[in-house]
Design an enzyme around this catalytic site. Structure first.
Site, PDB file in Angstrom:
ATOM      1  N   LEU A  26       0.811  -1.216   0.000  1.00 51.20           N
ATOM      2  CA  LEU A  26       0.000   0.000   0.000  1.00 51.20           C
ATOM      3  C   LEU A  26       0.841   1.261   0.000  1.00 51.20           C
ATOM      4  O   LEU A  26       0.487   2.250  -0.650  1.00 51.20           O
ATOM      5  CB  LEU A  26      -0.948  -0.015   1.202  1.00 51.20           C
ATOM      6  CG  LEU A  26      -1.910  -1.211   1.283  1.00 51.20           C
ATOM      7  CD1 LEU A  26      -2.886  -1.024   2.436  1.00 51.20           C
ATOM      8  CD2 LEU A  26      -2.657  -1.408  -0.030  1.00 51.20           C
ATOM      9  N   HIS A 128       9.264  -6.367 -11.644  1.00 53.99           N
ATOM     10  CA  HIS A 128      10.415  -5.524 -11.316  1.00 53.99           C
ATOM     11  C   HIS A 128      11.366  -6.199 -10.338  1.00 53.99           C
ATOM     12  O   HIS A 128      12.515  -5.787 -10.212  1.00 53.99           O
ATOM     13  CB  HIS A 128       9.947  -4.174 -10.763  1.00 53.99           C
ATOM     14  CG  HIS A 128       9.352  -4.234  -9.394  1.00 53.99           C
ATOM     15  ND1 HIS A 128       8.123  -4.790  -9.141  1.00 53.99           N
ATOM     16  CD2 HIS A 128       9.800  -3.789  -8.191  1.00 53.99           C
ATOM     17  CE1 HIS A 128       7.827  -4.689  -7.861  1.00 53.99           C
ATOM     18  NE2 HIS A 128       8.841  -4.097  -7.252  1.00 53.99           N
ATOM     19  N   GLU A 162       9.668 -15.555  -1.860  1.00 53.21           N
ATOM     20  CA  GLU A 162      10.098 -14.191  -1.535  1.00 53.21           C
ATOM     21  C   GLU A 162      11.025 -14.131  -0.327  1.00 53.21           C
ATOM     22  O   GLU A 162      11.203 -13.097   0.306  1.00 53.21           O
ATOM     23  CB  GLU A 162       8.868 -13.301  -1.350  1.00 53.21           C
ATOM     24  CG  GLU A 162       7.914 -13.374  -2.534  1.00 53.21           C
ATOM     25  CD  GLU A 162       7.668 -12.055  -3.235  1.00 53.21           C
ATOM     26  OE1 GLU A 162       7.798 -11.004  -2.608  1.00 53.21           O
ATOM     27  OE2 GLU A 162       7.326 -12.084  -4.446  1.00 53.21           O
ATOM     28  N   HIS A 230       3.874  -9.433   2.802  1.00 50.39           N
ATOM     29  CA  HIS A 230       4.780 -10.446   3.343  1.00 50.39           C
ATOM     30  C   HIS A 230       4.407 -10.702   4.800  1.00 50.39           C
ATOM     31  O   HIS A 230       3.892  -9.812   5.488  1.00 50.39           O
ATOM     32  CB  HIS A 230       6.240  -9.979   3.277  1.00 50.39           C
ATOM     33  CG  HIS A 230       6.790  -9.863   1.896  1.00 50.39           C
ATOM     34  ND1 HIS A 230       7.551  -8.793   1.484  1.00 50.39           N
ATOM     35  CD2 HIS A 230       6.697 -10.683   0.820  1.00 50.39           C
ATOM     36  CE1 HIS A 230       7.896  -8.948   0.219  1.00 50.39           C
ATOM     37  NE2 HIS A 230       7.384 -10.092  -0.204  1.00 50.39           N
ATOM     38  N   CYS A 347      12.573  -5.191   6.527  1.00 56.21           N
ATOM     39  CA  CYS A 347      12.719  -5.418   5.084  1.00 56.21           C
ATOM     40  C   CYS A 347      14.154  -5.199   4.632  1.00 56.21           C
ATOM     41  O   CYS A 347      14.621  -5.839   3.687  1.00 56.21           O
ATOM     42  CB  CYS A 347      11.806  -4.475   4.301  1.00 56.21           C
ATOM     43  SG  CYS A 347      10.063  -4.920   4.327  1.00 56.21           S
TER      44      CYS A 347
END
Length: 418
Positions: A26, A128, A162, A230, A347
């Site tokens: 978001l 990407h 991921e 995630h 992250c």
């Protein structure tokens, strides 16, 4: 061997920009088209690493990847200067800065062969990010070339993987055998579930984990729909502690029961939805924090400034550290440029439990090395990137030169031809 948890942070690359390429993230989509500040972003990340060092934590780095990714464009039979704006943005993305998506890591204490295993994430769900893994794998094989490690290539498409952002590990201490938890998604309302169970199972087999001490847990659909793209946006683990939102897992009670059966000493710190909503958790990145064991044995939660700015989140956290639980210290860091693109403190780092002596020292940092990196960033990273500038040849030349200067300074010139 002296086993420690080492945090490897991605250095924010000189092409850091807000193209809004990640549906379900978001913050990234909300800030699409805004002006980015690569120099400030990289310096904020370096200051976060300094804060870790001051806490007594071991710190490493991963380097920015070549951007634009001409090799990827070549496979599309395309040149950057003639590509569509969308392809240009995908080729220029600085998303490798989020090292939690670099790989999944299983420490030596958990594996059948006594090696630390790393599997590079394929990141197939988002175009990407799908072209990151070859350069990530190259860095992993340099940093972890010692016989103490086993580095694996990616799970093949179409099974999305991921990395550590969807993986948790529990153990009495980092260097002791533990329980590994792989969190996968199935649905998420309008957003894709990025981690496939098949990919998680493949990684567990590659790492030679004990099936009896490995769990596969479904992320809650409501959490994905709320923007938890995630698992690490709604849960984080460290040693014996799970810190999670009440609505993080689809089958919460069954997961908790299995975890307690395998590790009776586990401490579950759950934040009630009535106190902190999923919306507050996602906007503040409360759970995208680094939960770290300090040298004195206590635990600290390293949080983004956005968590302190949210009154409901901060009130709950103050009650948490005032109590008798395992988390007793809050450390706030400024990573607002990363946050604006959808990535918080967790992250930005990949956790590796290993003897630092087995890691290529070029990837480990101290204050002096961070000073050298900061000098290069200050001298060469763009101050700002306007949304319409991604096709500017002068910007592209600056981005490519900035990365080259950093690699030369860190004696990693073998990455220049990647």
């Amino acid at each position: 061997m002296s086993m420690r948890e080492i945090n490897f942070d991605g250095i924010v690359g000189p092409s850091h920009n807000y193209a809004g390429l990640s549906p379900g993230n978001l913050a990234a989509t909300r800030n699409a088209g805004h002006v980015s500040h690569p120099r400030a972003a990289a310096l904020q990340g370096l200051e976060k690493m300094r804060a870790n060092l001051r806490l007594g934590l071991a710190q490493g780095v991963f380097l920015p990847q070549p951007r634009p990714d001409h090799a990827w464009l070549d496979r599309l039979h395309q040149r950057y200067d003639t590509a569509s704006p969308h392809l240009k943005a995908q080729a220029l993305s600085a998303s490798p800065m989020w090292a939690a998506n670099a790989a999944t890591v299983s420490p030596a204490a958990d594996t059948a062969d006594g090696k630390c295993h790393l599997t590079v994430a394929n990141l197939m769900t988002m175009p990407h990010r799908s072209h990151e893994w070859p350069d990530t794998l190259r860095q992993l094989r340099l940093a972890f070339a010692s016989g103490a490690f086993a580095v694996h290539g990616p799970v093949p498409a179409p099974f999305g993987d991921e990395g550590a952002a969807n993986h948790m590990r529990f153990a009495a201490e980092h260097g002791r055998a533990g329980v590994e938890v792989f969190v996968y998604g199935e649905r998420g309302g309008p957003f894709p579930a990025r981690q496939h169970r098949e990919a998680s199972e493949a990684v567990a087999r590659a790492h030679r984990l004990d099936p009896a001490r490995t769990l596969f847990v479904q992320q809650a659909e409501v959490a994905i729909a709320a923007g938890a793209f995630h698992n690490d946006v709604v849960a984080v683990a460290n040693e014996r502690v799970l810190f999670a939102h009440e609505l993080a897992f689809e089958h919460r009670d069954a997961f908790y029961a299995d975890l307690r059966r395998l590790m009776p000493e586990v401490e579950i710190v759950e934040v009630p939805d009535a106190r902190v909503s999923l919306a507050d958790a996602v906007s503040s990145y409360l759970f995208n924090a680094q939960l770290a064991t300090l040298p004195d044995g206590g635990m600290a939660l390293i949080l983004p400034g956005e968590a302190r700015a949210n009154e409901r989140v901060w009130t709950w956290l103050q009650e948490l550290v005032a109590g008798n639980g395992p988390i007793r210290r809050l450390e706030v860091v400024d990573v607002r440029e990363s946050m604006a693109n959808g990535g918080g403190p967790a992250c930005l780092r990949l956790r590796v439990v290993a003897d630092p002596a087995t890691v290529d020292p070029r990837f480990l940092v101290d204050e002096a090395k961070l000073d050298r990196i900061a000098e290069i960033v200050t001298a060469h990273w763009p101050e700002a990137i306007e949304p319409g500038a991604i096709g500017d040849p002068a910007l592209i030349a600056q981005v490519e030169q900035a990365r080259a200067e950093l690699l030369r300074a860190l004696d990693l010139v073998e990455l220049l031809d990647s």
